[in-house]
Design a protein around this motif. Structure first.
Motif, PDB file in Angstrom:
ATOM      1  N   LEU A  68      -4.798 -52.971 -18.334  1.00  0.00           N
ATOM      2  CA  LEU A  68      -5.774 -52.591 -19.353  1.00  0.00           C
ATOM      3  C   LEU A  68      -7.149 -53.082 -18.930  1.00  0.00           C
ATOM      4  CD1 LEU A  68      -3.616 -53.355 -22.517  1.00  0.00           C
ATOM      5  CD2 LEU A  68      -3.914 -51.181 -21.304  1.00  0.00           C
ATOM      6  N   GLY A  69      -8.159 -52.251 -19.138  1.00  0.00           N
ATOM      7  CA  GLY A  69      -9.483 -52.523 -18.599  1.00  0.00           C
ATOM      8  C   GLY A  69     -10.400 -53.352 -19.479  1.00  0.00           C
ATOM      9  N   VAL A  70     -10.062 -53.541 -20.745  1.00  0.00           N
ATOM     10  CA  VAL A  70     -10.925 -54.267 -21.662  1.00  0.00           C
ATOM     11  C   VAL A  70     -10.180 -55.512 -22.131  1.00  0.00           C
ATOM     12  CG1 VAL A  70     -12.149 -54.133 -23.873  1.00  0.00           C
ATOM     13  CG2 VAL A  70     -12.061 -52.146 -22.380  1.00  0.00           C
ATOM     14  N   GLU A  71     -10.906 -56.616 -22.218  1.00  0.00           N
ATOM     15  CA  GLU A  71     -10.273 -57.848 -22.691  1.00  0.00           C
ATOM     16  C   GLU A  71     -11.201 -58.613 -23.614  1.00  0.00           C
ATOM     17  OE1 GLU A  71     -10.737 -61.040 -19.240  1.00  0.00           O
ATOM     18  OE2 GLU A  71      -9.709 -59.265 -18.499  1.00  0.00           O
ATOM     19  N   PRO A  72     -10.672 -59.542 -24.372  1.00  0.00           N
ATOM     20  CA  PRO A  72      -9.278 -59.937 -24.489  1.00  0.00           C
ATOM     21  C   PRO A  72      -8.480 -58.955 -25.358  1.00  0.00           C
ATOM     22  CG  PRO A  72     -10.597 -61.292 -25.947  1.00  0.00           C
ATOM     23  CD  PRO A  72     -11.551 -60.403 -25.184  1.00  0.00           C
ATOM     24  N   VAL A  73      -7.290 -58.617 -24.898  1.00  0.00           N
ATOM     25  CA  VAL A  73      -6.410 -57.699 -25.612  1.00  0.00           C
ATOM     26  C   VAL A  73      -5.770 -58.447 -26.777  1.00  0.00           C
ATOM     27  CG1 VAL A  73      -4.338 -56.275 -25.435  1.00  0.00           C
ATOM     28  CG2 VAL A  73      -5.971 -56.328 -23.540  1.00  0.00           C
ATOM     29  N   LEU A  74      -5.773 -57.810 -27.926  1.00  0.00           N
ATOM     30  CA  LEU A  74      -5.162 -58.399 -29.119  1.00  0.00           C
ATOM     31  C   LEU A  74      -3.797 -57.796 -29.407  1.00  0.00           C
ATOM     32  CD1 LEU A  74      -8.325 -58.430 -31.408  1.00  0.00           C
ATOM     33  CD2 LEU A  74      -7.329 -60.357 -30.154  1.00  0.00           C
ATOM     34  N   ALA A  75      -3.675 -56.469 -29.283  1.00  0.00           N
ATOM     35  CA  ALA A  75      -2.414 -55.804 -29.610  1.00  0.00           C
ATOM     36  C   ALA A  75      -2.363 -54.423 -28.977  1.00  0.00           C
ATOM     37  CB  ALA A  75      -2.277 -55.665 -31.127  1.00  0.00           C
ATOM     38  N   LEU A  76      -1.179 -54.030 -28.571  1.00  0.00           N
ATOM     39  CA  LEU A  76      -0.940 -52.675 -28.072  1.00  0.00           C
ATOM     40  C   LEU A  76      -0.565 -51.820 -29.264  1.00  0.00           C
ATOM     41  CD1 LEU A  76      -0.581 -50.777 -25.617  1.00  0.00           C
ATOM     42  CD2 LEU A  76       1.834 -51.467 -25.598  1.00  0.00           C
ATOM     43  N   GLU A  77      -1.240 -50.687 -29.420  1.00  0.00           N
ATOM     44  CA  GLU A  77      -0.956 -49.804 -30.549  1.00  0.00           C
ATOM     45  C   GLU A  77      -0.067 -48.637 -30.165  1.00  0.00           C
ATOM     46  OE1 GLU A  77      -4.873 -49.039 -32.106  1.00  0.00           O
ATOM     47  OE2 GLU A  77      -4.891 -50.968 -33.132  1.00  0.00           O
ATOM     48  N   GLY A  78      -0.082 -48.247 -28.894  1.00  0.00           N
ATOM     49  CA  GLY A  78       0.780 -47.169 -28.463  1.00  0.00           C
ATOM     50  C   GLY A  78       0.420 -46.662 -27.084  1.00  0.00           C
ATOM     51  N   VAL A  79       1.346 -45.929 -26.491  1.00  0.00           N
ATOM     52  CA  VAL A  79       1.142 -45.321 -25.178  1.00  0.00           C
ATOM     53  C   VAL A  79       1.561 -43.858 -25.277  1.00  0.00           C
ATOM     54  CG1 VAL A  79       1.802 -45.336 -22.744  1.00  0.00           C
ATOM     55  CG2 VAL A  79       1.567 -47.509 -23.977  1.00  0.00           C
ATOM     56  N   LEU A  80       0.688 -42.974 -24.832  1.00  0.00           N
ATOM     57  CA  LEU A  80       0.982 -41.542 -24.818  1.00  0.00           C
ATOM     58  C   LEU A  80       1.276 -41.101 -23.398  1.00  0.00           C
ATOM     59  CD1 LEU A  80      -1.877 -40.152 -27.125  1.00  0.00           C
ATOM     60  CD2 LEU A  80       0.507 -40.574 -27.746  1.00  0.00           C
TER      61      LEU A  80
END
Length: 178
Positions: A68-80
């Motif tokens: 993932l290119g942006v941080e800090p990551v808080l939560a994954l919402e989904g993958v298409l």
């Protein structure tokens, strides 16, 4: 990549007005633009998102992982995933596993997805949920950067962010190990 809200919070505009000793509201839209520009400059300098927002990005799978290119990551919402018919469909939750480093760098492990397949990841990233949740030093850095933009406006010899702002940001810069 897509960013969330565009307007800076009213609290940030009020703080900038107080910092600049501006009393009226005639320049509020301009000050909001300066805050957006300052926030973008600070985020680019840090390599981190300040206020939490939704992020959507497309990347190709490499070795079963999407970084993932942006941080800090808080939560994954989904993958298409793209379907055979060209339509995008949601990947089953058990096939995508979010892995976070201690500093919020995220990557998604994808089971059963071939390398080279383009996927679209949706997630939330940010250092704080709102303006008031940011560490004081970062809030002040954004305010000083916005005040600098206000002061120099269209000056052709603008040297960029003031040294004081760069010093404020130094302890917060994302450090990457090669």
């Amino acid at each position: 990549m897509a960013a969330g809200e565009k307007a800076p919070p009213a609290a940030a505009v009020a703080e900038l007005k107080a910092f600049l000793r501006i009393e009226g509201d005639e320049e509020d839209a301009l000050l909001a633009a300066f805050l957006r520009a300052a926030t973008e400059a600070v985020e680019a300098s840090l390599g981190r998102v300040l206020i939490a927002r939704a992020v959507v990005e497309r990347q190709r799978v490499r070795s079963g992982v999407v970084a993932l290119g942006v941080e800090p990551v808080l939560a994954l919402e989904g993958v298409l995933l793209p379907g055979a018919d060209g339509e995008w469909g949601m990947l089953e939750p058990g096939r995508a596993l979010l892995e976070l480093s201690a500093h919020g760098r995220g990557r998604v492990g994808l089971s059963g997805i071939a390398d080279g397949v383009e996927v679209e990841a949706s997630y939330r990233a940010g250092m704080a949920e709102d303006w008031n949740g940011l560490p004081e030093l970062l809030r002040l850095a954004v305010l000083r950067a916005a005040a600098h933009v206000h002061r120099v406006r269209d000056a052709p010899d603008d040297p960029g962010l003031p040294v004081a702002v760069a010093r404020m940001l130094a302890p917060w810069r994302a450090r990457r190990m090669l």
